[in-house]
Each structure stands twice: as C-alpha cells, then as structure tokens.
Scaffold this motif. Structure first.
Motif, PDB file in Angstrom:
ATOM      1  N   ARG A  62       0.839  -1.216   0.000  1.00 12.58           N
ATOM      2  CA  ARG A  62       0.000   0.000   0.000  1.00 12.58           C
ATOM      3  C   ARG A  62       0.866   1.254   0.000  1.00 12.58           C
ATOM      4  N   ARG A  70       2.024   9.434  -5.902  1.00 11.63           N
ATOM      5  CA  ARG A  70       2.544  10.790  -5.670  1.00 11.63           C
ATOM      6  C   ARG A  70       3.659  11.145  -6.650  1.00 11.63           C
ATOM      7  N   ARG A  89      -2.132  12.670   2.930  1.00 12.63           N
ATOM      8  CA  ARG A  89      -3.480  12.098   2.976  1.00 12.63           C
ATOM      9  C   ARG A  89      -4.166  12.672   4.217  1.00 12.63           C
ATOM     10  N   GLY A  93      -9.057  10.650   4.406  1.00 15.86           N
ATOM     11  CA  GLY A  93      -8.656   9.868   3.234  1.00 15.86           C
ATOM     12  C   GLY A  93      -8.250  10.652   2.010  1.00 15.86           C
ATOM     13  N   GLU A 167     -16.564   4.665  -7.736  1.00 17.26           N
ATOM     14  CA  GLU A 167     -15.396   5.006  -6.907  1.00 17.26           C
ATOM     15  C   GLU A 167     -14.884   6.410  -7.251  1.00 17.26           C
ATOM     16  N   LEU A 181     -20.818   7.507   1.072  1.00 13.71           N
ATOM     17  CA  LEU A 181     -21.913   7.101   0.190  1.00 13.71           C
ATOM     18  C   LEU A 181     -21.837   5.599  -0.079  1.00 13.71           C
ATOM     19  N   ASP A 182     -22.999   5.006  -0.320  1.00 12.46           N
ATOM     20  CA  ASP A 182     -23.067   3.596  -0.717  1.00 12.46           C
ATOM     21  C   ASP A 182     -23.312   3.538  -2.229  1.00 12.46           C
TER      22      ASP A 182
HETATM   23  C1  LIG Z   1     -11.883   6.030  -1.429  1.00 16.93           C
HETATM   24  C2  LIG Z   1     -12.388   4.639  -1.763  1.00 16.93           C
HETATM   25  C3  LIG Z   1     -13.742   4.755  -2.497  1.00 16.93           C
HETATM   26  C4  LIG Z   1     -11.452   3.936  -2.758  1.00 16.93           C
HETATM   27  O1  LIG Z   1     -10.310   3.474  -2.147  1.00 16.93           O
HETATM   28  P1  LIG Z   1      -9.519   2.153  -2.560  1.00 16.93           P
HETATM   29  O2  LIG Z   1     -10.278   1.308  -3.544  1.00 16.93           O
HETATM   30  O3  LIG Z   1      -9.065   1.546  -1.318  1.00 16.93           O
HETATM   31  O4  LIG Z   1      -8.216   2.670  -3.274  1.00 16.93           O
HETATM   32  P2  LIG Z   1      -7.931   3.537  -4.585  1.00 16.93           P
HETATM   33  O5  LIG Z   1      -6.588   3.167  -5.017  1.00 16.93           O
HETATM   34  O6  LIG Z   1      -9.032   3.512  -5.595  1.00 16.93           O
HETATM   35  O7  LIG Z   1      -7.859   5.028  -4.011  1.00 16.93           O
HETATM   36  C5  LIG Z   1      -6.982   5.328  -2.966  1.00 16.93           C
HETATM   37  C6  LIG Z   1      -6.814   6.819  -2.926  1.00 16.93           C
HETATM   38  O8  LIG Z   1      -8.087   7.426  -2.812  1.00 16.93           O
HETATM   39  C7  LIG Z   1      -7.921   8.658  -2.142  1.00 16.93           C
HETATM   40  N1  LIG Z   1      -8.971   8.738  -1.140  1.00 16.93           N
HETATM   41  C8  LIG Z   1      -9.147   7.967  -0.047  1.00 16.93           C
HETATM   42  N2  LIG Z   1     -10.233   8.359   0.625  1.00 16.93           N
HETATM   43  C9  LIG Z   1     -10.753   9.401  -0.068  1.00 16.93           C
HETATM   44  C10 LIG Z   1     -11.878  10.248   0.132  1.00 16.93           C
HETATM   45  N3  LIG Z   1     -12.693  10.093   1.180  1.00 16.93           N
HETATM   46  N4  LIG Z   1     -12.124  11.220  -0.793  1.00 16.93           N
HETATM   47  C11 LIG Z   1     -11.321  11.398  -1.874  1.00 16.93           C
HETATM   48  N5  LIG Z   1     -10.223  10.618  -2.115  1.00 16.93           N
HETATM   49  C12 LIG Z   1      -9.957   9.650  -1.201  1.00 16.93           C
HETATM   50  C13 LIG Z   1      -6.526   8.687  -1.547  1.00 16.93           C
HETATM   51  O9  LIG Z   1      -5.745   9.563  -2.316  1.00 16.93           O
HETATM   52  C14 LIG Z   1      -6.044   7.262  -1.717  1.00 16.93           C
HETATM   53  O10 LIG Z   1      -4.678   7.148  -2.008  1.00 16.93           O
HETATM   54  P3  LIG Z   1      -3.562   7.228  -0.844  1.00 16.93           P
HETATM   55  O11 LIG Z   1      -3.969   6.263   0.210  1.00 16.93           O
HETATM   56  O12 LIG Z   1      -2.322   6.858  -1.557  1.00 16.93           O
HETATM   57  O13 LIG Z   1      -3.569   8.656  -0.371  1.00 16.93           O
HETATM   58  C15 LIG Z   1     -12.529   3.797  -0.468  1.00 16.93           C
HETATM   59  O14 LIG Z   1     -11.360   3.740   0.222  1.00 16.93           O
HETATM   60  C16 LIG Z   1     -13.542   4.339   0.503  1.00 16.93           C
HETATM   61  O15 LIG Z   1     -13.264   5.263   1.248  1.00 16.93           O
HETATM   62  N6  LIG Z   1     -14.765   3.723   0.505  1.00 16.93           N
HETATM   63  C17 LIG Z   1     -15.835   4.062   1.405  1.00 16.93           C
HETATM   64  C18 LIG Z   1     -17.104   4.354   0.644  1.00 16.93           C
HETATM   65  C19 LIG Z   1     -17.494   3.270  -0.322  1.00 16.93           C
HETATM   66  O16 LIG Z   1     -16.756   2.336  -0.600  1.00 16.93           O
HETATM   67  N7  LIG Z   1     -18.713   3.386  -0.882  1.00 16.93           N
HETATM   68  C20 LIG Z   1     -19.187   2.498  -1.898  1.00 16.93           C
HETATM   69  C21 LIG Z   1     -18.604   2.855  -3.249  1.00 16.93           C
HETATM   70  S1  LIG Z   1     -18.976   4.460  -3.782  1.00 16.93           S
END
Ligand SMILES: CC(C)(COP(=O)(O)OP(=O)(O)OC[C@H]1O[C@@H](n2cnc3c(N)ncnc32)[C@H](O)[C@@H]1OP(=O)(O)O)[C@@H](O)C(=O)NCCC(=O)NCCS
Length: 221
Positions: A62, A70, A89, A93, A167, A181-182
């Motif tokens: 990770r 970056r 970050r 997030g 996403e 959000l879901d």
């Molecule tokens: C942000 C999210 C949607 C995607 O994260 P992921 O699949 O683990 O990883 P990804 O590689 O696609 O994205 C990671 C990057 O997203 C960014 N990120 C994380 N949380 C964020 C947030 N709340 N808002 C904007 N960007 C965010 C960060 O830059 C992160 O990178 P870093 O850890 O290097 O800083 C997930 O982590 C999350 O917070 N989910 C909760 C809500 C959800 O899943 N709802 C259902 C789908 S919409």
C-alpha cells in the motif's frame, strides 16, 4: 486487486506506461491533466516525510502504491511549475493538494494514476483504476443498482465500468459533502457519461478500457 497482463513482469514498465499515458491523454477533459506510473519496487521511498506520516497503513504494497501515485502527481505539478511539494493524505482519506490545485489519486496492484486541475477551472476531481476484467457476479449485484443506466447492447466490462465510475464519483464528491456514500447513493449513466449523487452533486465521466480501466469524474466549479 489482481490483474493479469500489462505491467505484470512480462512487459517493460516504460513501454506499458507509454501505452496507458496515451490512453489517458486521449480521455482527459479540458483543464484536467492525467498521469500514470507502473508501480515499482522502492516507490515507497518517494513518500515525502509529511506524506509518510499521513498514511496510516503499514502494508509495504500500500505504501509503495501511494508513493507511486505521488510520483505521478508530482510529475503533473512539476510540469506546471510547482516544485517538489507534499501531497499528504487527510485523516478522512482525501489527498491534500497545494494551494490553487485540486486532484485525485488511485492505485491497484500494478498501476498508480493521478488527476490534476486548477481550482476554479474544475470544481473537484475523482479518479479510479481497475483491471479490464468483468466484475464478479456477487459484487455486481451490490454495485449495479436500479438507477444505473448501461448501454444496449452491453459489454462484459460494463459492470466494472459502473464500479469504477462510482469510486471516482465518490472521490470527487466526498470533499464537497463529507459523507460516506453507498453504491445506491450514486447513479451512473454510462451512455451519457454522467453521474448524480443522493447528496445533489453531478459529475461528468470519462474513461478508457485499454490497457486497463481508468475513470475520471469531473465536478464543475
Ligand atoms: C476512497 C475509496 C472509495 C477507494 O479506495 P480504494 O479502492 O481503497 O483505493 P484507490 O486506489 O481507488 O484510491 C486510494 C486513494 O483514494 C484517495 N482517497 C481515499 N479516501 C478518499 C476520500 N474520502 N475522498 C477522496 N479521495 C480519497 C486517496 O488519495 C487514496 O490514495 P492514498 O492512500 O495513496 O492517499 C474507499 O477507500 C472508501 O473510502 N470507501 C468508502 C465508501 C465506499 O466504498 N462506498 C461504496 C462505493 S462508492
């Protein structure tokens, strides 16, 4: 997330990056710059001190992916005259961009991608990267909801595109509403390239499916 193919040992990372960068340049919307990096051993060392402390995960993969994202983002900033600056970050997030800029980061096991725009020219950005593979059926039922619109005739990748779009839209809109959000809270119209959220936000969508899926969500200022 598993991915076979591009960037996975068989290829030359420089050549793979050139292919994805070409696809990103073709999909980018006005005022938005996109960059990619094939994640390499040692990319975790690219995290600047403020970034390293802001990323809670201790998992080496990770942290490597976050470092690669970056590096891609700093390339975009450097091309716009912004010298080495940290993109930490936030505790919630989202990445924190230098004054006057906004953007988004994403990574999977192979790729890191970054989007960058100028505050005022774009409202908010979200980006996502996914393997160009169909979404497993059990996940599909959770992700693709009645309010989503898919093209007809469809493609086996459509559900993955919806997943990627949700996403990206989540990342673009979270800084605006700060709510979790879901899948039901985001409606994707793939044929129109448009998304709406239950929080009242809207985003335009741009994507490529080759060599992997990347979706960009753009909220207008
Ligand atoms: C942000 C999210 C949607 C995607 O994260 P992921 O699949 O683990 O990883 P990804 O590689 O696609 O994205 C990671 C990057 O997203 C960014 N990120 C994380 N949380 C964020 C947030 N709340 N808002 C904007 N960007 C965010 C960060 O830059 C992160 O990178 P870093 O850890 O290097 O800083 C997930 O982590 C999350 O917070 N989910 C909760 C809500 C959800 O899943 N709802 C259902 C789908 S919409």
């Amino acid at each position: 997330m598993n991915r076979a193919g591009v960037g996975q040992g068989a290829g030359d990372p420089d050549a793979d990056e050139a292919a994805l960068q070409q696809a990103l340049d073709a999909m980018a919307s006005a005022g938005v710059a996109l960059a990619c990096r094939a994640i390499r051993a040692g990319d975790e060392a690219a995290l600047l001190p403020a970034e390293a402390v802001s990323i809670a995960s201790t998992r080496p993969d990770r942290r490597r992916a976050s470092g690669a994202a970056r590096l891609a983002a700093r390339d975009l900033l450097r091309a716009r005259g912004i010298g080495a600056c940290a993109i930490p970050r936030a505790p919630s997030g989202e990445p924190i961009w230098p004054e006057g800029w906004t953007g988004s980061l994403a990574h999977d096991r192979i790729w890191a991608v970054a989007a960058l725009g100028r505050v005022g020219e774009v409202g908010s950005l979200g980006i996502d990267v996914e393997p160009a593979e169909p979404l497993p059926d059990d996940i599909l039922a959770l992700v693709v909801r009645p309010d989503d619109r898919l093209p007809a005739p469809g493609s086996p990748l459509d559900a993955r595109l919806v997943f990627s779009a949700k996403e990206a839209v989540y990342k673009a809109t979270f800084p605006l509403h700060r709510r979790i959000l879901d899948y039901d809270d985001i409606a994707i119209d793939l044929p129109r390239g448009f998304a709406t959220t239950r929080t009242g936000h809207a985003a335009r969508l741009f994507h490529t499916s080759t060599p992997c899926i990347v979706t960009l969500a753009v909220v207008e200022p």
